[in-house]
Design an enzyme around this catalytic site. Sequence first.
Site, mmCIF file in Angstrom:
data_model
loop_
_atom_site.group_PDB
_atom_site.id
_atom_site.type_symbol
_atom_site.label_atom_id
_atom_site.label_comp_id
_atom_site.label_asym_id
_atom_site.label_seq_id
_atom_site.Cartn_x
_atom_site.Cartn_y
_atom_site.Cartn_z
ATOM 1 N N ASP A 120 25.778 12.425 -5.210
ATOM 2 C CA ASP A 120 26.486 13.694 -5.017
ATOM 3 C C ASP A 120 25.593 14.912 -5.243
ATOM 4 O OD1 ASP A 120 26.162 13.589 -7.741
ATOM 5 O OD2 ASP A 120 28.286 13.826 -8.252
ATOM 6 N N GLU B 247 23.848 15.596 -8.095
ATOM 7 C CA GLU B 247 23.636 15.934 -9.507
ATOM 8 C C GLU B 247 22.312 15.375 -10.012
ATOM 9 O OE1 GLU B 247 26.825 14.681 -12.004
ATOM 10 O OE2 GLU B 247 28.323 15.968 -11.027
ATOM 11 N N ARG C 150 13.278 37.700 -4.305
ATOM 12 C CA ARG C 150 13.480 38.696 -3.251
ATOM 13 C C ARG C 150 14.874 39.337 -3.333
ATOM 14 N NH1 ARG C 150 11.328 35.279 1.874
ATOM 15 N NH2 ARG C 150 12.201 33.594 0.612
ATOM 16 N N HIS D 28 7.618 38.455 -6.568
ATOM 17 C CA HIS D 28 7.710 39.225 -5.320
ATOM 18 C C HIS D 28 7.842 40.724 -5.573
ATOM 19 C CE1 HIS D 28 8.352 39.840 -1.071
ATOM 20 N NE2 HIS D 28 9.447 40.535 -1.323
ATOM 21 N N ASP E 107 1.672 44.094 5.814
ATOM 22 C CA ASP E 107 2.643 45.190 5.757
ATOM 23 C C ASP E 107 2.254 46.181 4.663
ATOM 24 O OD1 ASP E 107 3.598 44.131 3.235
ATOM 25 O OD2 ASP E 107 4.810 42.722 4.365
ATOM 26 N N LYS F 151 4.708 47.179 9.563
ATOM 27 C CA LYS F 151 5.626 46.251 10.214
ATOM 28 C C LYS F 151 7.065 46.691 9.973
ATOM 29 C CE LYS F 151 6.888 42.745 6.777
ATOM 30 N NZ LYS F 151 6.796 41.347 6.322
ATOM 31 N N THR G 275 8.600 31.469 6.146
ATOM 32 C CA THR G 275 8.627 30.938 7.515
ATOM 33 C C THR G 275 7.361 31.300 8.283
ATOM 34 O OG1 THR G 275 9.776 32.909 8.322
ATOM 35 C CG2 THR G 275 11.147 31.053 7.597
ATOM 36 N N GLY G 276 6.579 32.232 7.740
ATOM 37 C CA GLY G 276 5.312 32.605 8.365
ATOM 38 C C GLY G 276 5.424 33.631 9.474
ATOM 39 N N GLY G 277 6.603 34.201 9.671
ATOM 40 C CA GLY G 277 6.805 35.165 10.753
ATOM 41 C C GLY G 277 5.879 36.365 10.682
#
Length: 292
Positions: A38, A40, A96, A130, A169, A192, A224-226
Amino acid sequence: MLSNISIISGKTSEDLARKLSKKIKANLVKSEIRVFADGESKITLNGNLSKKKSVVVQSIYPPVDTNLIQVLSLISKAKEISSQVIAVIPYMGYARQDREFLPGEIVTMKVLGKLFKGAGASKVIVVDIHSMIGFKHFTIKTKNVTAISDLVQYFKKLRLKNPLIVSPDQGGKERAREFAREFGSEFIALEKKRDRKTGKVQIQTKNVEVAGRDLILVDDMISTGGSIVKATQFLKKQKCKRVYVACTHALLMNDAENKIRKAGVTKIVSANTIPGKTSIVDVSNTIAKAIA
C-alpha cells in the site's frame, strides 16, 4: 567504543552518508526500509545511536513524499536516544514552494518547517537550497552550504578553450558570478521567461558573444531540463564551441538527460546530493564543515 556522533543513513543518501561518517569519524548506522504493497514504509535502524548527537542524512528527491516521511521518521527515532539531532538534507524537496505565486497556493516549505521541528530536529543543513526564502519558514536553526567550490575544482581539471560561465536565467546570476569568480573567468546570465501555469520556457536574450568558446552552464538543479535545453539550443546558434552543464542537484526527470545531450551538451556534471550517473562531485567535506 561508541563515537560521540552517529550518522544515520537514509536509503536515498547511503553513499554520501558513508563518506560523511569517515570525514567526521562518526559511527555509521544504516536503515533498512521495507515498503508495503500500500506504499507504507517500515523502517528499522541497524546499530546503536550516540546519546549525544545524531546526524540524519537523507535527500528528499522522488518519490518526494515517501522520502520526506522516511527522514521525519528517522529524526523522530534519533530524538528518542540522542539529545541533539541534526538533519542533513542534501537535496530539499519542496524548496521551490517557498511563497504563494498564484492565489490559493499552499506554501509547502512552511509545512516542512513545522514538520522538521515537530519530529525533533534541532538544525537542518541543506546543500544549495533553491531559495533562501524557504528557510524563513523554519523556527529551528538552518544552514545552507554550496557545492560551487567542489564543482569548480572538477572543471579546473578540464582543458577548456576560453571558457565562459553562463546562467540560464537571471535568477541564477549570483551563482554564476560566484562560480566564475572561483573559476577565474567571465560570466553572463541569459534572460528567460517561464509560464507559471504551463511551465514552458522561452529565452528572451537576443544574442551573445560566445563564438568559439567553451561554455559551462551553471544551475542549482535540473528537473526536466527544459531551461538547459532551451539555453543550449540558443547558445549553439551563437556558434559556441562545447557546452558543459554544472549543477548541484541532477533530478533529470522524464528522460531529461537524453534531451539535454540531444540539445548539444557535451557532459552533465552534478554533485552527489542525488545519486546517479552524473553525480561525480563529492560534497561530503563541505557538509562535514557545516556539522562541526
